[in-house]
Design an enzyme around this catalytic site. Structure first.
Site, PDB file in Angstrom:
ATOM      1  N   GLU A 164       8.402 -46.442  18.206  1.00  0.00           N
ATOM      2  CA  GLU A 164       7.558 -45.120  18.330  1.00  0.00           C
ATOM      3  C   GLU A 164       6.477 -45.007  17.197  1.00  0.00           C
ATOM      4  OE1 GLU A 164      10.682 -45.390  17.361  1.00  0.00           O
ATOM      5  OE2 GLU A 164      11.203 -43.888  15.870  1.00  0.00           O
ATOM      6  N   HIS A 199      11.540 -42.248  26.249  1.00  0.00           N
ATOM      7  CA  HIS A 199      12.101 -42.177  25.010  1.00  0.00           C
ATOM      8  C   HIS A 199      11.027 -42.342  23.621  1.00  0.00           C
ATOM      9  CE1 HIS A 199      15.502 -43.413  22.143  1.00  0.00           C
ATOM     10  NE2 HIS A 199      14.582 -44.045  21.552  1.00  0.00           N
ATOM     11  N   GLU A 200      10.359 -43.135  23.731  1.00  0.00           N
ATOM     12  CA  GLU A 200       9.428 -43.391  22.526  1.00  0.00           C
ATOM     13  C   GLU A 200       8.629 -42.264  22.721  1.00  0.00           C
ATOM     14  OE1 GLU A 200      10.598 -45.687  20.761  1.00  0.00           O
ATOM     15  OE2 GLU A 200      11.496 -46.822  22.117  1.00  0.00           O
ATOM     16  N   HIS A 258      10.114 -39.368  20.672  1.00  0.00           N
ATOM     17  CA  HIS A 258      10.043 -39.514  19.347  1.00  0.00           C
ATOM     18  C   HIS A 258       8.732 -38.892  18.609  1.00  0.00           C
ATOM     19  CE1 HIS A 258      13.425 -41.774  17.974  1.00  0.00           C
ATOM     20  NE2 HIS A 258      13.024 -42.817  18.647  1.00  0.00           N
ATOM     21  N   GLU A 283      17.396 -40.467  16.641  1.00  0.00           N
ATOM     22  CA  GLU A 283      17.705 -41.139  17.969  1.00  0.00           C
ATOM     23  C   GLU A 283      18.740 -40.335  18.916  1.00  0.00           C
ATOM     24  OE1 GLU A 283      16.158 -43.686  18.846  1.00  0.00           O
ATOM     25  OE2 GLU A 283      15.269 -44.364  16.921  1.00  0.00           O
ATOM     26  N   ASP A 341      19.792 -51.650   8.856  1.00  0.00           N
ATOM     27  CA  ASP A 341      19.631 -52.089  10.094  1.00  0.00           C
ATOM     28  C   ASP A 341      21.188 -52.545  10.972  1.00  0.00           C
ATOM     29  OD1 ASP A 341      17.724 -53.121  12.020  1.00  0.00           O
ATOM     30  OD2 ASP A 341      18.263 -55.231  11.721  1.00  0.00           O
ATOM     31  N   TYR A 376      22.521 -42.932  18.828  1.00  0.00           N
ATOM     32  CA  TYR A 376      21.983 -42.652  20.146  1.00  0.00           C
ATOM     33  C   TYR A 376      22.793 -41.863  21.116  1.00  0.00           C
ATOM     34  CZ  TYR A 376      18.501 -46.297  19.050  1.00  0.00           C
ATOM     35  OH  TYR A 376      17.373 -46.887  18.340  1.00  0.00           O
TER      36      TYR A 376
HETATM   37  N1  BES Z   1      13.207 -46.547  16.780  1.00  0.00           N
HETATM   38  C1  BES Z   1      13.733 -47.278  17.628  1.00  0.00           C
HETATM   39  C2  BES Z   1      13.909 -48.629  17.374  1.00  0.00           C
HETATM   40  C3  BES Z   1      14.495 -49.216  15.960  1.00  0.00           C
HETATM   41  C4  BES Z   1      15.638 -48.485  15.388  1.00  0.00           C
HETATM   42  C5  BES Z   1      13.863 -50.080  15.240  1.00  0.00           C
HETATM   43  C6  BES Z   1      16.199 -48.688  14.402  1.00  0.00           C
HETATM   44  C7  BES Z   1      14.462 -50.348  13.773  1.00  0.00           C
HETATM   45  C8  BES Z   1      15.390 -49.855  13.582  1.00  0.00           C
HETATM   46  C9  BES Z   1      13.284 -47.079  19.206  1.00  0.00           C
HETATM   47  O1  BES Z   1      13.029 -45.817  19.466  1.00  0.00           O
HETATM   48  C10 BES Z   1      14.417 -47.417  20.075  1.00  0.00           C
HETATM   49  O2  BES Z   1      15.175 -46.806  20.082  1.00  0.00           O
HETATM   50  N2  BES Z   1      14.116 -48.410  20.704  1.00  0.00           N
HETATM   51  C11 BES Z   1      15.060 -48.625  21.885  1.00  0.00           C
HETATM   52  C12 BES Z   1      14.981 -48.251  23.243  1.00  0.00           C
HETATM   53  C13 BES Z   1      15.443 -46.876  23.904  1.00  0.00           C
HETATM   54  C14 BES Z   1      15.273 -46.640  25.194  1.00  0.00           C
HETATM   55  C15 BES Z   1      16.919 -46.609  23.620  1.00  0.00           C
HETATM   56  C16 BES Z   1      15.341 -50.267  22.086  1.00  0.00           C
HETATM   57  O3  BES Z   1      14.442 -50.839  21.359  1.00  0.00           O
HETATM   58  O4  BES Z   1      15.936 -50.647  22.777  1.00  0.00           O
HETATM   59 ZN    ZN Z   2      14.298 -44.438  19.548  1.00  0.00          ZN
END
Ligand code: BES
Ligand code: ZN
Length: 632
Positions: free
Chosen positions: A302, A326-327, A330, A349, A406, A414
């Site tokens: 995002e 989703h994005e 954010h 999330e 991470d 989520y």
């Molecule tokens: N912000 C996250 C990606 C992220 C989370 C990067 C933690 C680094 C550390 C992003 O918004 C996200 O949640 N992406 C998901 C997609 C979503 C539809 C669940 C993904 O990448 O799968």
């Molecule tokens: Zn996210």
């Protein structure tokens, strides 16, 4: 014990003040309370940053860098306007794998001394700069090294066009410090400007006001007037073009990808309208997408004003666009109101998943959103099994001290976060809950928040001393207790009930090609594939494949789910497609379960390692860090 710092107030105010001076619609209304006015100024410090923002904090960054594809290095200057709050003699920034060449004080750039502290695992090294009590500007001259985990340098072969190299960054959670010396905590916000020099044939874009065309000099300037946390610093450089969708929305992609992307994401304007209707004005002016090459390790990221997205959502039928919802969501939950530490990740999330489903419901109806909720609930159950129902990592409020954030950031934040919010909605009614959320986004706009602040706000604004409501909302059970509260409501889906009927019919002997599957979206197919038993015969797999073409599906979600079954049951007809998928796609969410399924048997593990050696150059460090550990 970690020291407690009073960081929220100052930073929150700074955010509002900086905004007041800029051109957006943002104003501080009477309703806007600072954290301190709410009586909650004490917040835990961020265990993943060396910075001491209560003593000296960065407010604005002027970045002046050059991107060198031959050396795979970014080099230049990061100059910060700082506030030396304690009037002390040092300011601390986060670095990891950076070479610090020189540091200067003031606009006149007087050299000063600095030191790099000891290296800590995951965190890197503190950059401790000697300053004067009155210092308000510091300049750090630096260069990145091969250890810059945020950066992925792609050679032309790894792009869609095959002619030019490509670069993108991924700063979340704590990787911004690998490409910029920065106070790398989500509790600290800065505005920024940037000057970026790139090869003349390429274009640069950032999480900022962006160019819409290439220029002939390769020199690009950027402005980000809204204060953002460091994990939203983003840059991408490559052969890209821009095409508009609506007035305020558009898409950047490689020329070879742009038309497919414009088709796929044609509804992004509608999503923006739906989101604003739910939770108030979009505060970032433009909302654009950047479609990356397939090695991008996430579905989406995002980055403000410019979401980075995987090309694996280009399914040609707009079936995977909830990721864009989703994005986009954010832009409120996360970018506007930010988790103050990674222990509060669910505030980013969980809210975003809740919001995403509301946007999808608004556009496609409740039956559609119900499918997403059921799939999310299945994901949640898997994660609970993986981590163990009693694992502390299944609480919403996390404790990630001493670990790479991470590793601790899972589906719990989520989906458990989402179901907690859906539970509150059920208890108080949608109308009241929406009013509450609107007020929450207003109150904490351009500030960082944390679990305690949110819960205090919830008690004050919604529970208001009503014991029955408090009991039904069950804060303790959802936020601080592992697993799921026993009495939680399980989501159901009408459209999936129909899938289950077809599935049962197949199990009782009806041929696959006679099943009722008309008008199924990829969600229905996903549900169907997930129901398949662990043990299947070659004949069963072949029958389904022939009837539904799973192995040749152009839908990445369907493919990734199907491969789990073909791997478990040694269905060789899918081997080539599996190999292609693994050597092209770098999205960690797909790679991890597939490699895990392969690694479950000795022969499979050998195969996994053989593929991994070939595929690894196509993966971003975020993915290889996870996979290295799994496949060693
Ligand atoms: N912000 C996250 C990606 C992220 C989370 C990067 C933690 C680094 C550390 C992003 O918004 C996200 O949640 N992406 C998901 C997609 C979503 C539809 C669940 C993904 O990448 O799968
Ligand atoms: Zn996210």
């Amino acid at each position: 014990m970690t020291p407690y710092r009073k960081f929220l107030l100052g930073l929150g105010l700074a955010g509002s003040l900086q905004l007041g001076a800029c051109s957006t619609q943002t104003t501080t209304t009477d309703e806007t309370m600072t954290a301190e006015q709410l009586g909650m100024a004490q917040a835990p410090s961020d265990v993943h940053s060396f910075a001491k923002p209560a003593e000296a904090v960065a407010r604005h960054l002027d970045l002046d860098i050059a991107v060198n594809f031959d050396q795979k290095v970014i080099a230049g200057k990061a100059s910060y306007q700082i506030e030396n709050k304690a009037k002390g003699n040092e300011i601390i920034f986060d670095t990891r794998g950076l070479e610090i060449e020189q540091v200067y004080l003031g606009k006149e750039q007087t050299p000063t001394t600095f030191k790099l502290g000891d290296e800590k695992e995951f965190l890197g090294r503190p950059l401790i700069i000697a300053i004067q009590p009155e210092t308000d500007y510091v300049t750090i001259q630096y260069r990145t090294t091969a250890n810059a985990d945020a950066l992925q340098w792609l050679n032309p072969q790894q792009t869609a066009g095959k002619k030019h190299p490509f670069l993108f960054t991924q700063s979340q959670a704590i990787l911004a410090r690998t490409w910029i010396p920065i106070q790398d905590s989500p509790g600290i916000r800065i505005t920024y400007s940037a000057k970026v020099q790139v090869p003349k044939e390429l274009m640069a874009v950032m999480s900022a006001e962006n160019p819409q065309q290439k220029n002939s000099s390769g020199s690009y300037t950027f402005e980000m007037r809204q204060a953002i946390p460091s994990y939203l610093m983003a840059l991408s450089v490559g052969d890209m073009v821009f095409k508009p969708i609506g007035q305020q929305t558009g898409i950047y992609a490689e020329p070879a990808t742009i038309d497919a992307a414009v088709y796929e994401f044609a509804e992004m304007d509608k999503m923006l309208v739906a989101a604003e209707k739910l939770y108030g004005k979009y505060r970032w002016d433009r909302y654009d997408l950047l479609v990356l090459p397939p090695s991008f390790p996430f579905g989406g990221m995002e980055n403000p004003r410019l979401t980075f997205v995987t090309p694996t959502v280009l399914a040609k039928d707009r079936s995977l666009t909830s990721l864009i919802a989703h994005e986009l969501a954010h832009s409120w939950s996360g970018n506007l109101v930010t988790n103050g530490t990674w222990d509060d990740f669910w505030l980013n999330e969980g809210f975003t998943v809740y919001f995403e489903r509301r946007i999808m419901e608004e556009i496609y109806g409740k039956d559609y959103a119900d499918m997403l909720n059921v799939l999310g609930y299945q994901d949640l159950q898997h994660t609970l099994e993986d981590l163990g129902q009693t694992s502390d990592d299944t609480r919403l409020k996390l404790d990630l001290e001493g670990r790479d954030p991470d590793e601790g950031l899972t589906d719990i934040a989520y989906e458990k976060g989402n179901f907690f919010l859906q539970n509150i909605e059920r208890v108080v009614g949608r109308e009241r809950f929406d009013q509450f959320l609107n007020k929450y986004f207003q109150t904490f706009a351009f500030q960082s928040t944390n679990t305690d602040l949110f819960l205090d706000f919830l008690r004050k604004e919604l529970i208001q001393g009503d014991e029955k409501i408090a009991e039904q909302i069950n804060i303790e059970g959802w936020v601080y207790t592992p697993g799921l509260p026993e009495d939680h409501a399980k989501p159901t889906s009408k459209r999936f009930a129909q899938v289950e009927e077809s599935f049962k019919a197949w199990q009782s002997g009806k041929p696959a090609n006679q099943l009722q599957t008309k008008d199924w979206s990829s969600h229905e197919w996903l549900h169907f594939i997930r129901m398949l038993p662990e043990q299947m015969s070659q004949q069963q797999l072949a029958e389904l494949d022939k009837a539904f073409g799973f192995t040749n599906s152009g839908n990445s979600e369907v493919l990734a789910a199907w491969f789990i079954h073909t791997i478990r049951n040694n269905y060789a007809a899918a081997d080539q497609a599996l190999d292609n998928f693994l050597t092209n796609v770098g999205r960690r969410k797909f790679l991890v379960p597939i490699y895990k399924a392969l690694a479950a048997t000795p022969a499979g593990k050998k195969k996994a390692q053989e593929i991994y050696v070939r595929a690894k150059p196509n993966y971003h460090a975020v993915s290889t860090n996870t996979l290295d550990a799994m496949l060693k």
